[in-house]
Design an enzyme around this catalytic site. Structure first.
Site, short mmCIF file in Angstrom:
data_model
loop_
_atom_site.label_atom_id
_atom_site.label_comp_id
_atom_site.label_asym_id
_atom_site.label_seq_id
_atom_site.Cartn_x
_atom_site.Cartn_y
_atom_site.Cartn_z
N ARG A 123 0.84 -1.12 0.09
CA ARG A 123 0.03 0.01 0.09
C ARG A 123 0.66 1.37 0.05
NH1 ARG A 123 -2.01 1.25 4.53
NH2 ARG A 123 -2.64 -0.91 5.16
N TYR B 140 -17.83 16.06 -14.77
CA TYR B 140 -18.13 14.68 -14.46
C TYR B 140 -19.21 14.46 -13.50
CZ TYR B 140 -18.09 9.71 -13.87
OH TYR B 140 -18.32 8.42 -13.73
N ASP C 250 -9.45 18.85 -14.05
CA ASP C 250 -9.49 17.37 -14.61
C ASP C 250 -9.12 17.52 -16.17
OD1 ASP C 250 -10.54 14.98 -15.77
OD2 ASP C 250 -12.25 14.98 -14.20
N LYS D 69 -9.90 6.23 -18.88
CA LYS D 69 -10.16 6.63 -20.27
C LYS D 69 -9.17 6.62 -21.42
CE LYS D 69 -13.95 7.33 -17.75
NZ LYS D 69 -14.50 8.49 -17.11
#
Ligand SMILES: *Cc1c(COP(=O)(O)O)cnc(C)c1O
Length: 385
Positions: A66, A120, A185, A210
Site C-alpha cells: 500500500r 463529470y 480534470d 479513459k
C-alpha cells in the site's frame, strides 16, 4: 537530476522505462508483491518514520504494497513527464484520485471548494453531497475570485468538460485562483492536446480509465502535480487505501505508449464526424471544443434513446477514450446522479448524446450513426427524459 523534456511522442514510449535496457529488460516488469521481506526491522522503522514525516517514497523496496509499487511508480513517472509536472500519484480510479485530493485539503482544515459546472457527474455528486465533509460553491469562471473564502482549499474545473465539452480559459482561471490551488480534470484533452500545469494548474486529474488506458480494460486514476502536493497525496493514499493495482499500472504504462497516436487518429475522425453532423438537419446542435479531441456531443431532433438503441457498430455504453467508439445519453447515465436541476445548471440538455470516437474507419462509423439517426427521427420525440 531532471532529464530534459523530450518530445511528447518520445516520452510516451520511454519515460519511466529508462533503466530497463541496463537491466537487460525490454518490457517493464510487473511486480505483484504485497509485501517486501527485510531482516532489518530497525531500517524498516526508519523508512516508515520518514514516510510518515515527509510522504517521500522510501528508497529501496516499499515495505508494504500500500506504500508503493515499482510498476505503478513507472506509470506515475511517465504520466508526470507527459503532463510536465514533478510528480504524479496513481489511484484505484479517477474518483479515488479526486477523493484523495479533497482529503489532502480537508485534512488541513480547508473544506471549502469552488467549482465550475459541468463536471463529470460523480465528481459533481461527490462535491454537492459533501460526502467528504467538504462544502462546494458552484460558480462560472468569472465568479471564481469572488467565491474564494479564507477556508477555500481548492478550485476545480474540467476542460473540455464532461459531457458538453464546454471549455474554460485555464490561464485566466489560474490567475483568479490567487494562492488557492487549481485542480484541472484533464481526462478529455489528455496531455497530447493540453497540459494544464503549464497554464497555471497546481494539480492535474485524470480518470486513467479513459484515454490513458485507452482499451476499455483497466480502471485507474492519477493526479499529476508538484512533489510537495504529491507527498501529501501519498500519505492520504497510504492511510485510505485507494491504491492502483500493479497490473493496472502495467496496463496504463503500456497504454501511454500509444496515447499520442491514438488521440491524434481518433481526433481526426471526430473532426470529420463533426463536419458531417453540423451539416445534418437531424441534428440541432453540435458541441466540439476548440482544443479538438475525440469527444463529440450533439443534440438530436428526435428521441436520443432511439439513437442509443439504433447503433450496431458503435458501442452503446458509458465511459470513453477506448479504441472503439462509444455513445451514451448523459441524462440517463453519466450525469443521472446530479438530477435534473444539476443537469440544467450545467447546460446538459435531455437531447444531448455524448460520443467517444474510436479508431474505426470514419465511413463505417458514419454509416452506423446515419442509420441510428434516421431511426430516431422517425420515432415520436415527445416526453424525452
Ligand atoms: C470517468 C471520469 C471520472 C471518474 O473516473 P473513474 O475512473 O470512473 O473513477 C472523472 N472525470 C472525468 C472527466 C471522467 O470522464
Amino acid at each position: 537530476m531532471e532529464t530534459p523534456l523530450r518530445n511528447l511522442a518520445t516520452e510516451a514510449v520511454h519515460a519511466g522505462r529508462e533503466d530497463l535496457a541496463a537491466r537487460g529488460l525490454h518490457a517493464a516488469p510487473l511486480d505483484l508483491s504485497t509485501t517486501y521481506p527485510s531482516a532489518d526491522s530497525r531500517a524498516e522503522a526508519a523508512r516508515l518514520d520518514e514516510f510518515a514525516a515527509t510522504g517521500a517514497l522510501p528508497a529501496g523496496p516499499p515495505v508494504y504494497g500500500r506504500l508503493g509499487n515499482e510498476t505503478v511508480d513507472r506509470f506515475e513517472t511517465a504520466l508526470a513527464r507527459l503532463e510536465g509536472t514533478e510528480s504524479a500519484v496513481a489511484f484505484a480510479s479517477g474518483m479515488a484520485a479526486l477523493t484523495a485530493t479533497l482529503l489532502v485539503r480537508a485534512s488541513q482544515g480547508l473544506k471549502h471548494i469552488v467549482a465550475v459546472r459541468p463536471l463529470y457527474g460523480c465528481s459533481d455528486h461527490l462535491l454537492t453531497a459533501g460526502l467528504l465533509g467538504t462544502e462546494v460553491t458552484w460558480t462560472d469562471p468569472a465568479g471564481i475570485a469572488d467565491a474564494i473564502r479564507p477556508d477555500t482549499g481548492l478550485v476545480m474545473v474540467e476542460t473540455p468538460a464532461n459531457p458538453t465539452l464546454a471549455e474554460v480559459d485555464l490561464r485566466a482561471v489560474a490567475y483568479s485562483c490567487g494562492e488557492v490551488p487549481l485542480l484541472v480534470d484533464n481526462t478529455f484533452a489528455t496531455p497530447v492536446l493540453q497540459r494544464p500545469a503549464t497554464l497555471g494548474a497546481r494539480a492535474v486529474l485524470h480518470s486513467a480509465t479513459k484515454y490513458l488506458g485507452g482499451h476499455g480494460d483497466v480502471l485507474g486514476g492519477v493526479v499529476a502535480c508538484d512533489e510537495e502536493f504529491a507527498r501529501q497525496l501519498r500519505q492520504i493514499r497510504f492511510a485510505t487505501g485507494g491504491i492502483l493495482h500493479p497490473l493496472a499500472g502495467y496496463l496504463l504504462l503500456r497504454g501511454l505508449s500509444t496515447l499520442p497516436v491514438r488521440v491524434k487518429a481518433q481526433s481526426a475522425t471526430a473532426a470529420e464526424l463533426v463536419r458531417r453532423l453540423k451539416a445534418d438537419p437531424r441534428i440541432t446542435k453540435v458541441h466540439y471544443p476548440k482544443v479538438g479531441g475525440a469527444m463529440v456531443a450533439f443534440e438530436v431532433d428526435g428521441d436520443p434513446h432511439e439513437v442509443i438503441a439504433g447503433v450496431e457498430l458503435i458501442t452503446p455504453a458509458v465511459s470513453l477514450g477506448s479504441v472503439d467508439t462509444l455513445i451514451q445519453h448523459p441524462g440517463s447515465i453519466s450525469h443521472r446522479v446530479i438530477g435534473a436541476d444539476g443537469r440544467r445548471s450545467g447546460g446538459i440538455s435531455d437531447r444531448l448524446l455524448r460520443m467517444s470516437v474510436g479508431l474505426e474507419d470514419v465511413e463505417d462509423l458514419w454509416a452506423d450513426l446515419d442509420a441510428a439517426l434516421s431511426a430516431a427521427v422517425r420515432a415520436p420525440a415527445e416526453a424525452v427524459r
